[in-house]
Write a protein that holds these residues in place. Structure first.
Motif, PDB file in Angstrom:
ATOM      1  N   ARG A 153       4.523   9.167  -5.733  1.00  0.00           N
ATOM      2  CA  ARG A 153       3.520  10.002  -6.419  1.00  0.00           C
ATOM      3  C   ARG A 153       3.236  11.238  -5.571  1.00  0.00           C
ATOM      4  NH1 ARG A 153      -2.166   6.618  -5.731  1.00  0.00           N
ATOM      5  NH2 ARG A 153      -2.368   6.916  -3.480  1.00  0.00           N
ATOM      6  N   ALA A 154       2.709  12.261  -6.221  1.00  0.00           N
ATOM      7  CA  ALA A 154       2.354  13.514  -5.548  1.00  0.00           C
ATOM      8  C   ALA A 154       1.086  13.317  -4.718  1.00  0.00           C
ATOM      9  CB  ALA A 154       2.133  14.612  -6.577  1.00  0.00           C
ATOM     10  N   CYS A 155       0.984  14.055  -3.605  1.00  0.00           N
ATOM     11  CA  CYS A 155      -0.221  14.002  -2.771  1.00  0.00           C
ATOM     12  C   CYS A 155      -0.388  15.324  -2.019  1.00  0.00           C
ATOM     13  CB  CYS A 155      -0.147  12.838  -1.782  1.00  0.00           C
ATOM     14  SG  CYS A 155       1.269  12.919  -0.667  1.00  0.00           S
ATOM     15  N   ASN A 156      -1.619  15.608  -1.620  1.00  0.00           N
ATOM     16  CA  ASN A 156      -1.961  16.786  -0.808  1.00  0.00           C
ATOM     17  C   ASN A 156      -1.364  18.079  -1.358  1.00  0.00           C
ATOM     18  OD1 ASN A 156      -3.300  15.038   0.829  1.00  0.00           O
ATOM     19  ND2 ASN A 156      -1.844  15.132   2.514  1.00  0.00           N
ATOM     20  N   ARG A 157      -1.436  18.268  -2.642  1.00  0.00           N
ATOM     21  CA  ARG A 157      -0.886  19.485  -3.252  1.00  0.00           C
ATOM     22  C   ARG A 157      -2.011  20.501  -3.448  1.00  0.00           C
ATOM     23  NH1 ARG A 157       4.326  17.856  -6.739  1.00  0.00           N
ATOM     24  NH2 ARG A 157       5.250  16.576  -5.115  1.00  0.00           N
ATOM     25  N   PHE A 158      -2.326  21.179  -2.355  1.00  0.00           N
ATOM     26  CA  PHE A 158      -3.407  22.162  -2.367  1.00  0.00           C
ATOM     27  C   PHE A 158      -3.206  23.149  -1.220  1.00  0.00           C
ATOM     28  CE2 PHE A 158      -4.638  19.061   0.749  1.00  0.00           C
ATOM     29  CZ  PHE A 158      -5.202  19.821   1.761  1.00  0.00           C
ATOM     30  N   GLY A 185       0.811  -1.217   0.000  1.00  0.00           N
ATOM     31  CA  GLY A 185       0.000   0.000   0.000  1.00  0.00           C
ATOM     32  C   GLY A 185       0.842   1.264   0.000  1.00  0.00           C
ATOM     33  N   TRP A 186       0.207   2.380  -0.365  1.00  0.00           N
ATOM     34  CA  TRP A 186       0.877   3.682  -0.355  1.00  0.00           C
ATOM     35  C   TRP A 186       1.100   4.123   1.086  1.00  0.00           C
ATOM     36  CZ3 TRP A 186       3.009   5.680  -4.549  1.00  0.00           C
ATOM     37  CH2 TRP A 186       2.542   5.280  -5.795  1.00  0.00           C
ATOM     38  N   GLY A 187       2.257   4.708   1.349  1.00  0.00           N
ATOM     39  CA  GLY A 187       2.579   5.248   2.669  1.00  0.00           C
ATOM     40  C   GLY A 187       1.876   6.576   2.889  1.00  0.00           C
ATOM     41  N   ALA A 188       2.044   7.132   4.069  1.00  0.00           N
ATOM     42  CA  ALA A 188       1.441   8.423   4.404  1.00  0.00           C
ATOM     43  C   ALA A 188       2.068   9.535   3.566  1.00  0.00           C
ATOM     44  CB  ALA A 188       1.648   8.715   5.887  1.00  0.00           C
ATOM     45  N   CYS A 189       1.303  10.575   3.327  1.00  0.00           N
ATOM     46  CA  CYS A 189       1.809  11.728   2.580  1.00  0.00           C
ATOM     47  C   CYS A 189       2.811  12.483   3.457  1.00  0.00           C
ATOM     48  CB  CYS A 189       0.664  12.633   2.176  1.00  0.00           C
ATOM     49  SG  CYS A 189       1.168  13.919   1.003  1.00  0.00           S
ATOM     50  N   SER A 190       3.847  13.000   2.849  1.00  0.00           N
ATOM     51  CA  SER A 190       4.910  13.697   3.586  1.00  0.00           C
ATOM     52  C   SER A 190       4.522  15.104   4.027  1.00  0.00           C
ATOM     53  CB  SER A 190       6.185  13.764   2.730  1.00  0.00           C
ATOM     54  OG  SER A 190       5.944  14.541   1.567  1.00  0.00           O
ATOM     55  N   ALA A 191       3.418  15.645   3.523  1.00  0.00           N
ATOM     56  CA  ALA A 191       2.987  17.000   3.883  1.00  0.00           C
ATOM     57  C   ALA A 191       1.463  17.059   3.915  1.00  0.00           C
ATOM     58  CB  ALA A 191       3.533  18.017   2.879  1.00  0.00           C
ATOM     59  N   ASN A 223       3.035  22.368  -1.806  1.00  0.00           N
ATOM     60  CA  ASN A 223       3.340  21.956  -3.180  1.00  0.00           C
ATOM     61  C   ASN A 223       4.384  20.853  -3.280  1.00  0.00           C
ATOM     62  OD1 ASN A 223       5.737  23.263  -2.655  1.00  0.00           O
ATOM     63  ND2 ASN A 223       5.367  24.971  -4.046  1.00  0.00           N
ATOM     64  N   ALA A 224       4.717  20.183  -2.168  1.00  0.00           N
ATOM     65  CA  ALA A 224       5.794  19.204  -2.247  1.00  0.00           C
ATOM     66  C   ALA A 224       5.451  17.859  -1.596  1.00  0.00           C
ATOM     67  CB  ALA A 224       7.054  19.770  -1.605  1.00  0.00           C
ATOM     68  N   GLY A 225       4.183  17.587  -1.294  1.00  0.00           N
ATOM     69  CA  GLY A 225       3.821  16.322  -0.661  1.00  0.00           C
ATOM     70  C   GLY A 225       4.044  15.133  -1.588  1.00  0.00           C
ATOM     71  N   THR A 226       4.620  14.073  -1.048  1.00  0.00           N
ATOM     72  CA  THR A 226       4.804  12.836  -1.810  1.00  0.00           C
ATOM     73  C   THR A 226       4.485  11.637  -0.922  1.00  0.00           C
ATOM     74  OG1 THR A 226       7.147  12.679  -1.219  1.00  0.00           O
ATOM     75  CG2 THR A 226       6.627  13.770  -3.311  1.00  0.00           C
ATOM     76  N   GLN A 227       4.145  10.547  -1.552  1.00  0.00           N
ATOM     77  CA  GLN A 227       3.984   9.290  -0.847  1.00  0.00           C
ATOM     78  C   GLN A 227       4.622   8.188  -1.674  1.00  0.00           C
ATOM     79  OE1 GLN A 227      -0.727   9.118  -1.974  1.00  0.00           O
ATOM     80  NE2 GLN A 227      -0.166   8.339   0.001  1.00  0.00           N
TER      81      GLN A 227
END
Length: 121
Positions: A63-68, A34-40, A44-48
């Motif tokens: 992949r990118a995540c929580n970019r908002f 599974g995908w890990g937790a988002c880093s942010a 503009n720089a969250g990744t998992q």
């Protein structure tokens, strides 16, 4: 010539008595974890990242995540720069109303509280 026949005979016996199926290459199976937790939480720089496990597994995927950002805020690396009327890491909290105030401005350096009113009447 007898030596050649002995070697040939030994080879033939080994060929018949050996399980040839074990010579075949074993099939490798792997699965994505599974995908890990988002880093942010925003910005503009969250990744998992996710990894694969099993025989022959490929390297990790990212992949990118929580970019908002909320309320028109400006994205930063792992947070947002809030407009005057909002506060919080992702600018989702409105400033508390202050009586007789024309315009609210969050004055705390980290935008964690709204404690002053500019343009008081």
């Amino acid at each position: 010539m007898f030596g050649f026949r002995a070697v040939l005979c030994l080879w033939f016996v080994l060929l018949i008595c050996t399980d040839v199926s074990s010579w075949r290459r074993r099939r490798c199976n792997w699965n994505w974890n599974g995908w890990g937790a988002c880093s942010a939480p925003c910005g503009n720089a969250g990744t998992q990242t996710r990894t694969a496990s099993g025989c022959g597994a490929p390297g990790p995927q990212t992949r990118a995540c929580n970019r908002f950002c909320h309320n028109g805020a400006t994205p930063l690396a792992s947070s947002c720069s809030c407009p005057d009327e909002f506060w919080g890491t992702c600018c989702g909290n409105p400033c508390t109303a202050i009586a007789n105030c024309e315009r609210l401005i969050c004055t705390n350096a980290n935008n964690h509280q709204c404690n002053r009113c500019n343009y008081d009447r």
